[in-house]
Design a protein around this motif. Structure first.
Motif, PDB file in Angstrom:
ATOM      1  N   UNK A 165       0.833  -1.208   0.000  1.00 28.35           N
ATOM      2  CA  UNK A 165       0.000   0.000   0.000  1.00 28.35           C
ATOM      3  C   UNK A 165       0.865   1.255   0.000  1.00 28.35           C
ATOM      4  N   UNK A 166       1.923   1.264   0.812  1.00 32.15           N
ATOM      5  CA  UNK A 166       2.831   2.416   0.853  1.00 32.15           C
ATOM      6  C   UNK A 166       3.507   2.638  -0.498  1.00 32.15           C
ATOM      7  N   UNK A 167       3.897   1.538  -1.142  1.00 32.99           N
ATOM      8  CA  UNK A 167       4.581   1.657  -2.440  1.00 32.99           C
ATOM      9  C   UNK A 167       3.632   2.198  -3.499  1.00 32.99           C
ATOM     10  N   UNK A 168       2.391   1.732  -3.469  1.00 33.38           N
ATOM     11  CA  UNK A 168       1.397   2.212  -4.429  1.00 33.38           C
ATOM     12  C   UNK A 168       1.125   3.703  -4.197  1.00 33.38           C
ATOM     13  N   UNK A 169       1.032   4.103  -2.947  1.00 36.34           N
ATOM     14  CA  UNK A 169       0.819   5.527  -2.639  1.00 36.34           C
ATOM     15  C   UNK A 169       1.996   6.369  -3.121  1.00 36.34           C
ATOM     16  N   UNK A 170       3.217   5.833  -2.986  1.00 31.76           N
ATOM     17  CA  UNK A 170       4.408   6.523  -3.492  1.00 31.76           C
ATOM     18  C   UNK A 170       4.317   6.710  -5.008  1.00 31.76           C
ATOM     19  N   UNK A 171       3.876   5.677  -5.702  1.00 32.00           N
ATOM     20  CA  UNK A 171       3.740   5.754  -7.159  1.00 32.00           C
ATOM     21  C   UNK A 171       2.679   6.778  -7.565  1.00 32.00           C
ATOM     22  N   UNK A 172       1.595   6.844  -6.797  1.00 31.05           N
ATOM     23  CA  UNK A 172       0.558   7.841  -7.085  1.00 31.05           C
ATOM     24  C   UNK A 172       1.124   9.253  -7.007  1.00 31.05           C
ATOM     25  N   UNK A 173       1.976   9.482  -6.016  1.00 31.04           N
ATOM     26  CA  UNK A 173       2.586  10.810  -5.864  1.00 31.04           C
ATOM     27  C   UNK A 173       3.565  11.079  -7.005  1.00 31.04           C
ATOM     28  N   UNK A 174       4.425  10.101  -7.302  1.00 29.53           N
ATOM     29  CA  UNK A 174       5.431  10.270  -8.358  1.00 29.53           C
ATOM     30  C   UNK A 174       4.795  10.555  -9.711  1.00 29.53           C
ATOM     31  N   UNK A 175       3.680   9.862 -10.004  1.00 24.77           N
ATOM     32  CA  UNK A 175       3.052   9.969 -11.320  1.00 24.77           C
ATOM     33  C   UNK A 175       1.833  10.888 -11.319  1.00 24.77           C
ATOM     34  N   UNK A 176       1.632  11.575 -10.200  1.00 23.88           N
ATOM     35  CA  UNK A 176       0.529  12.543 -10.082  1.00 23.88           C
ATOM     36  C   UNK A 176      -0.823  11.903 -10.400  1.00 23.88           C
ATOM     37  N   UNK A 177      -1.031  10.706  -9.850  1.00 22.48           N
ATOM     38  CA  UNK A 177      -2.281   9.971 -10.067  1.00 22.48           C
ATOM     39  C   UNK A 177      -3.281  10.265  -8.955  1.00 22.48           C
ATOM     40  N   UNK A 178      -4.539  10.436  -9.327  1.00 24.02           N
ATOM     41  CA  UNK A 178      -5.575  10.779  -8.354  1.00 24.02           C
ATOM     42  C   UNK A 178      -6.068   9.562  -7.572  1.00 24.02           C
ATOM     43  N   UNK A 179      -5.989   8.391  -8.196  1.00 28.00           N
ATOM     44  CA  UNK A 179      -6.429   7.157  -7.545  1.00 28.00           C
ATOM     45  C   UNK A 179      -5.782   5.982  -8.269  1.00 28.00           C
ATOM     46  N   UNK A 180      -6.104   4.766  -7.843  1.00 29.83           N
ATOM     47  CA  UNK A 180      -5.446   3.591  -8.421  1.00 29.83           C
ATOM     48  C   UNK A 180      -5.787   3.409  -9.898  1.00 29.83           C
ATOM     49  N   UNK A 181      -7.036   3.645 -10.269  1.00 28.29           N
ATOM     50  CA  UNK A 181      -7.434   3.516 -11.682  1.00 28.29           C
ATOM     51  C   UNK A 181      -6.661   4.513 -12.541  1.00 28.29           C
ATOM     52  N   UNK A 182      -6.542   5.739 -12.045  1.00 28.69           N
ATOM     53  CA  UNK A 182      -5.784   6.761 -12.759  1.00 28.69           C
ATOM     54  C   UNK A 182      -4.312   6.365 -12.851  1.00 28.69           C
ATOM     55  N   UNK A 183      -3.778   5.772 -11.785  1.00 29.33           N
ATOM     56  CA  UNK A 183      -2.387   5.313 -11.767  1.00 29.33           C
ATOM     57  C   UNK A 183      -2.141   4.270 -12.855  1.00 29.33           C
ATOM     58  N   UNK A 184      -3.043   3.305 -12.972  1.00 29.25           N
ATOM     59  CA  UNK A 184      -2.897   2.258 -13.996  1.00 29.25           C
ATOM     60  C   UNK A 184      -2.978   2.868 -15.394  1.00 29.25           C
ATOM     61  N   UNK A 185      -3.884   3.828 -15.582  1.00 20.43           N
ATOM     62  CA  UNK A 185      -4.027   4.481 -16.889  1.00 20.43           C
ATOM     63  C   UNK A 185      -2.747   5.212 -17.270  1.00 20.43           C
ATOM     64  N   UNK A 186      -2.157   5.930 -16.322  1.00 17.80           N
ATOM     65  CA  UNK A 186      -0.898   6.639 -16.592  1.00 17.80           C
ATOM     66  C   UNK A 186       0.205   5.642 -16.928  1.00 17.80           C
ATOM     67  N   UNK A 187       0.267   4.558 -16.156  1.00 15.99           N
ATOM     68  CA  UNK A 187       1.306   3.546 -16.382  1.00 15.99           C
ATOM     69  C   UNK A 187       1.204   2.948 -17.781  1.00 15.99           C
ATOM     70  N   UNK A 188      -0.024   2.737 -18.269  1.00 14.84           N
ATOM     71  CA  UNK A 188      -0.217   2.202 -19.620  1.00 14.84           C
ATOM     72  C   UNK A 188       0.138   3.248 -20.677  1.00 14.84           C
ATOM     73  N   UNK A 189      -0.328   4.472 -20.477  1.00 13.63           N
ATOM     74  CA  UNK A 189      -0.063   5.547 -21.445  1.00 13.63           C
ATOM     75  C   UNK A 189       1.428   5.834 -21.590  1.00 13.63           C
ATOM     76  N   UNK A 190       2.155   5.754 -20.477  1.00 15.92           N
ATOM     77  CA  UNK A 190       3.580   6.098 -20.485  1.00 15.92           C
ATOM     78  C   UNK A 190       4.473   4.920 -20.829  1.00 15.92           C
ATOM     79  N   UNK A 191       3.864   3.734 -21.004  1.00 19.87           N
ATOM     80  CA  UNK A 191       4.660   2.573 -21.422  1.00 19.87           C
ATOM     81  C   UNK A 191       5.391   1.890 -20.281  1.00 19.87           C
ATOM     82  N   UNK A 192       4.929   2.107 -19.047  1.00 24.36           N
ATOM     83  CA  UNK A 192       5.530   1.392 -17.908  1.00 24.36           C
ATOM     84  C   UNK A 192       5.073  -0.055 -17.919  1.00 24.36           C
ATOM     85  N   UNK A 193       3.791  -0.247 -18.267  1.00 20.72           N
ATOM     86  CA  UNK A 193       3.226  -1.602 -18.375  1.00 20.72           C
ATOM     87  C   UNK A 193       2.529  -1.739 -19.724  1.00 20.72           C
TER      88      UNK A 193
END
Length: 224
Positions: free
Chosen positions: A196-224
């Motif tokens: 949970x802490x790591x996911x929250x860190x990723x949200x801050x790093x990638x400026x994600x509003x929530x987990x769904x937004x985090x996954x969307x950014x990760x896909x758009x940016x080519x992380x996953x």
């Protein structure tokens, strides 16, 4: 060391863009251009070029080639480019795509798998004579200016393989408890709270509003 780019492979599935690139390259009379519309066609052409002692000096590839590669791996683009680099270790590789995936692009450049990226837009075809001269002058990396701001995030952000694994598991629908169990089965001890802490860190790093937004950014940016 300066050299002449004489043999170019265009990996692209849109006829109008192929025509545009070939027309641009015709203005450089010492360049010849071959084309491929799929990853299989591209690898066949590359192998033939090596066998006939006329290897490609430059590969221009759209990320769309990954649609033709079987499977659902999020790293299909990298796996394909690794194969190209293995066959053509001295070749320059430019990604020419509308898919701006800054993490993936930065990762490919840092691993010396590609030599740059050009974002497709109305005037981008006209950049290619400059790109070729840039490489012929002995330069190794080319990025068009509009990409610099979105690349900055990954020039300074530390995304580790562990983070990529977490994002892939989240994207597959796994809960934090599921992820903890999956990682433990792989020999990686991760409690639900640490995940949970790591996911929250990723949200801050990638400026994600929530987990769904985090996954969307990760896909758009080519992380996953």
């Amino acid at each position: 060391m300066p050299f002449k780019i004489r043999h170019v492979l265009i990996i692209e599935d849109v006829d109008s863009i192929i025509l545009g690139l070939k027309t641009i390259l015709q203005d450089m009379p010492y360049c010849t251009a071959a084309t491929a519309k799929t990853a299989d066609e591209a690898l066949y052409s590359i192998k033939k070029s090596v066998e006939t002692h006329n290897p490609f000096d430059l590969v221009i590839a759209d990320f769309s080639f990954s649609r033709n590669i079987p499977g659902n791996s999020p790293k299909k683009e990298q796996v394909f480019i690794e194969k190209v680099k293995e066959l053509l270790p001295n070749c320059k590789i430019i990604v020419y795509s509308a898919d701006r995936k800054p993490y993936l692009i930065n990762n490919l450049i840092n691993k010396k798998l590609i030599n740059g990226f050009i974002a497709k837009d109305r005037d981008s075809l006209n950049l290619f004579p400059r790109v070729i001269k840039h490489f012929e002058a002995g330069n190794n990396i080319y990025l068009n200016q509009q990409l610099h701001p979105i690349m900055e995030r990954y020039n300074s952000t530390d995304i580790e393989e562990y983070d990529v694994t977490l994002l892939e598991l989240l994207a597959s629908g796994s809960t934090q408890a599921d992820i903890s169990t999956i990682l433990k089965n792989k020999g990686v001890t991760s409690s639900v709270s640490s995940i949970e802490k790591r996911i929250n860190r990723l949200k801050i790093l990638l400026a994600a509003q929530n987990t769904i937004h985090l996954i969307a950014i990760a896909k758009d940016d080519g992380i996953i």
